[in-house]
Design a protein around this motif. Sequence first.
Motif, mmCIF file in Angstrom:
data_model
loop_
_atom_site.group_PDB
_atom_site.id
_atom_site.type_symbol
_atom_site.label_atom_id
_atom_site.label_comp_id
_atom_site.label_asym_id
_atom_site.label_seq_id
_atom_site.Cartn_x
_atom_site.Cartn_y
_atom_site.Cartn_z
ATOM 1 N N THR A 39 -3.238 5.371 -14.726
ATOM 2 C CA THR A 39 -3.506 4.189 -15.540
ATOM 3 C C THR A 39 -2.732 2.983 -15.037
ATOM 4 N N GLU A 40 -1.609 3.214 -14.356
ATOM 5 C CA GLU A 40 -0.792 2.119 -13.854
ATOM 6 C C GLU A 40 -1.138 1.828 -12.399
ATOM 7 N N ILE A 41 -1.422 0.572 -12.103
ATOM 8 C CA ILE A 41 -1.678 0.183 -10.717
ATOM 9 C C ILE A 41 -0.359 0.082 -9.969
ATOM 10 N N GLN A 42 -0.302 0.710 -8.812
ATOM 11 C CA GLN A 42 0.876 0.591 -7.960
ATOM 12 C C GLN A 42 0.721 -0.660 -7.120
ATOM 13 N N VAL A 43 1.480 -1.680 -7.437
ATOM 14 C CA VAL A 43 1.357 -2.975 -6.781
ATOM 15 C C VAL A 43 1.609 -2.825 -5.281
ATOM 16 N N GLY A 44 0.703 -3.382 -4.482
ATOM 17 C CA GLY A 44 0.853 -3.335 -3.037
ATOM 18 C C GLY A 44 0.218 -2.129 -2.388
ATOM 19 N N LYS A 45 -0.131 -1.125 -3.174
ATOM 20 C CA LYS A 45 -0.802 0.054 -2.616
ATOM 21 C C LYS A 45 -2.265 -0.274 -2.360
ATOM 22 N N ASP A 46 -2.730 0.049 -1.158
ATOM 23 C CA ASP A 46 -4.137 -0.183 -0.829
ATOM 24 C C ASP A 46 -4.922 1.076 -1.179
ATOM 25 N N TYR A 47 -5.651 1.009 -2.278
ATOM 26 C CA TYR A 47 -6.423 2.159 -2.734
ATOM 27 C C TYR A 47 -7.710 2.344 -1.933
ATOM 28 N N HIS A 48 -7.938 1.482 -0.960
ATOM 29 C CA HIS A 48 -9.159 1.570 -0.154
ATOM 30 C C HIS A 48 -8.871 1.943 1.292
ATOM 31 N N SER A 49 -7.693 2.490 1.522
ATOM 32 C CA SER A 49 -7.335 2.924 2.873
ATOM 33 C C SER A 49 -6.590 4.247 2.809
ATOM 34 N N PHE A 50 -6.900 5.133 3.743
ATOM 35 C CA PHE A 50 -6.167 6.391 3.879
ATOM 36 C C PHE A 50 -4.878 6.210 4.679
ATOM 37 N N SER A 51 -4.714 5.090 5.341
ATOM 38 C CA SER A 51 -3.669 4.922 6.345
ATOM 39 C C SER A 51 -2.268 4.955 5.737
ATOM 40 N N ASN A 52 -1.276 5.146 6.601
ATOM 41 C CA ASN A 52 0.114 5.297 6.152
ATOM 42 C C ASN A 52 1.043 4.267 6.798
ATOM 43 N N PRO A 53 0.773 2.972 6.637
ATOM 44 C CA PRO A 53 1.617 1.958 7.274
ATOM 45 C C PRO A 53 3.035 1.926 6.743
ATOM 46 N N ASP A 54 3.301 2.549 5.597
ATOM 47 C CA ASP A 54 4.669 2.630 5.092
ATOM 48 C C ASP A 54 5.496 3.622 5.902
ATOM 49 N N GLU A 55 4.824 4.447 6.729
ATOM 50 C CA GLU A 55 5.522 5.411 7.575
ATOM 51 C C GLU A 55 5.401 5.043 9.062
ATOM 52 N N VAL A 56 4.152 4.740 9.471
ATOM 53 C CA VAL A 56 3.877 4.341 10.848
ATOM 54 C C VAL A 56 2.922 3.162 10.793
ATOM 55 N N LYS A 57 3.264 2.075 11.442
ATOM 56 C CA LYS A 57 2.409 0.881 11.373
ATOM 57 C C LYS A 57 1.886 0.536 12.765
ATOM 58 N N VAL A 58 0.561 0.403 12.867
ATOM 59 C CA VAL A 58 -0.058 -0.028 14.120
ATOM 60 C C VAL A 58 0.174 -1.528 14.282
ATOM 61 N N THR A 59 0.564 -1.941 15.480
ATOM 62 C CA THR A 59 0.888 -3.350 15.724
ATOM 63 C C THR A 59 -0.051 -4.030 16.711
ATOM 64 N N ASN A 60 -0.741 -3.236 17.552
ATOM 65 C CA ASN A 60 -1.613 -3.825 18.570
ATOM 66 C C ASN A 60 -2.711 -2.840 18.926
#
Length: 630
Positions: A39-60
Amino acid sequence: MTTKLIMSAVVCCSLLMGCSPNGKTEQTAVVTASEAVSTEIQVGKDYHSFSNPDEVKVTNLVLDLTVDFEQKMLSGSVQLDYKRVLPSADKLVLDTRDLTITNVSANGKTIPFVLASQDSFLGAALTIDLPQVGDSIVVQYHTSPQASGVQWLTPAQTAGKQHPFLFTQSQAIHARSFIPLQDSPQVRVTYQATIRTPEALLAVMSAANDPNTPRDGVYEFSMPQPIPSYLIALAVGDLHFKAMGERTGVYSEASILDAAAAEFADTESMLIATEKTFGPYSWDRYDLLILPPSFPFGGMENPRLSFITPTVIAGDKSLVSLIAHELAHSWSGNTVTNATWRDLWLNEGFTTYLTYRIMEMVYGEKRYAMEAVLGRQELQTDIDNLAKNDQVLAIDLRGRDPDDVFSNIPYEKGALFLRELEQKVGRAEFDKFLLAYFKHFNFQSITTDEFVAYLQDTLVKEHSDVLSMGRINEWIHSPGVPENAPVPQSDAFTVVDQARADWLAGAIEAKDIKVKEWVTHQWLYFLNNMPEKLSQKQLAELDDAFDLTQSHNNEIAHSWLLISVNNWYEPAFTRLHEYLVSIGRNKLVKPLYKALSHTAEGKKMAQKAFTEAKDGYHPLTVKANEGFVE
């Protein structure tokens, strides 16, 4: 949709079950949008992506793709350079949709990966085991002919009739259908690309384009500024270029090149005016690509090269606010970006506000005022037809396809909110705020909460006598438009209101309405504010006097054809059919299909047009309208 994946000696995957190189089958652990949400929206969480940029972020990204028109396929590889946000992270999760993954490697060696089951609209998570050493991996893949973000047009569907055409459309979550990547607006990447095409054709991208590049079938691109994935764009066709100014030009098929350059000749003036008020343009050049009529949107703000519908080439510059809008995105959207699709209004509300300001600076207050009134009416139409939850700026999109909830709320309501801030503190103070805002968040993706915090620390703190957080939160989190919101007005519409009232009352005939000096916006206001029901005699009188059925202005034609459907004015139906099968811009065709679907006879007409046009429509247009013809 299920796609059979190519088997290699060491790699096997399917859309229903992942297979790693060691033969172990796995199911993804990623929660999909179709599952229950809290019921609570997690601010900043992208609910439309499976990706894990909080762990590994693609830069290029480094793309090397071959365009195959016969198989309707992009094939090749993408190198993804990344950084570990968490030093212990050992997996990279990417978004895909209907991609065939043939190999994943790092340091020249194949590495394990798992392709998860397919979600209804999110696609499938691609989970890759990262090597201990290195900061890049390479994915070999090819797209599906049905890729949601790619449209393949036959020569017959182009203006020149000699060569095929390809264009991509990544917003909102369609980049994953032609590149495996972290398909979230909070992940910004630079990219380089090599695109291989038939030699007769030219490739262009949302990157640095050279109008004088040799047509040799191999094209190199670079995007040095970090952009979100939805702004990665490619087009291939028999394209030609014409300069419009020092930093602006237009690409299109040869037959419409001169008309497009003339229509959009003021683009350089728009660019200069915007820079003067809102800060330097950050993208070097600003060119336009005029796409075939099947393009599903008015425009797409792909940086350096906005993709534009030909339906705005009216011959009198009456619809060029769309160009101002896409240009404005170079500040609001492309440079300062919504972090998730819940925050879309940060892109579109700011951009719509800037659009009005650009139109005022270049064309004057009268033009600005007319367009603002029309925009407010479009907003009210959506408020009258949308559920309460869909009328808020910070919308809850969990479990929903973001394509399905685009409306005038983030655009016009967002712009109206900013106009109220401007009126409360004064234009000079608000311009100073915007200039600082664009500079502060330059090349960042932010949430609504981050914007509100910045607003509170700056403009609200400086003008606490006229601004309150309660009012600001009402704008952002409550449905509808708050009481005492700004009301756009235009003196140019007074004469139109009087003429319409006199004609409806029978005081004058249509042919006696003095329309010689009317501009497109007055015509739209005249038609859009007609009563819901008109008699056949009234419709025929209007048509005889003004030849509305044959209007060459696509916006005026749309308004008239919608009136014709709602009042079953049969003399317009031949033109209606031609209109529906000749353009694919959703803003123009969707309301017509919807109106036709309300009666059995209308649905038959809709089915006939849709069947004829479907192969030439973009997948997004098909998805948006197929429910009206079922």
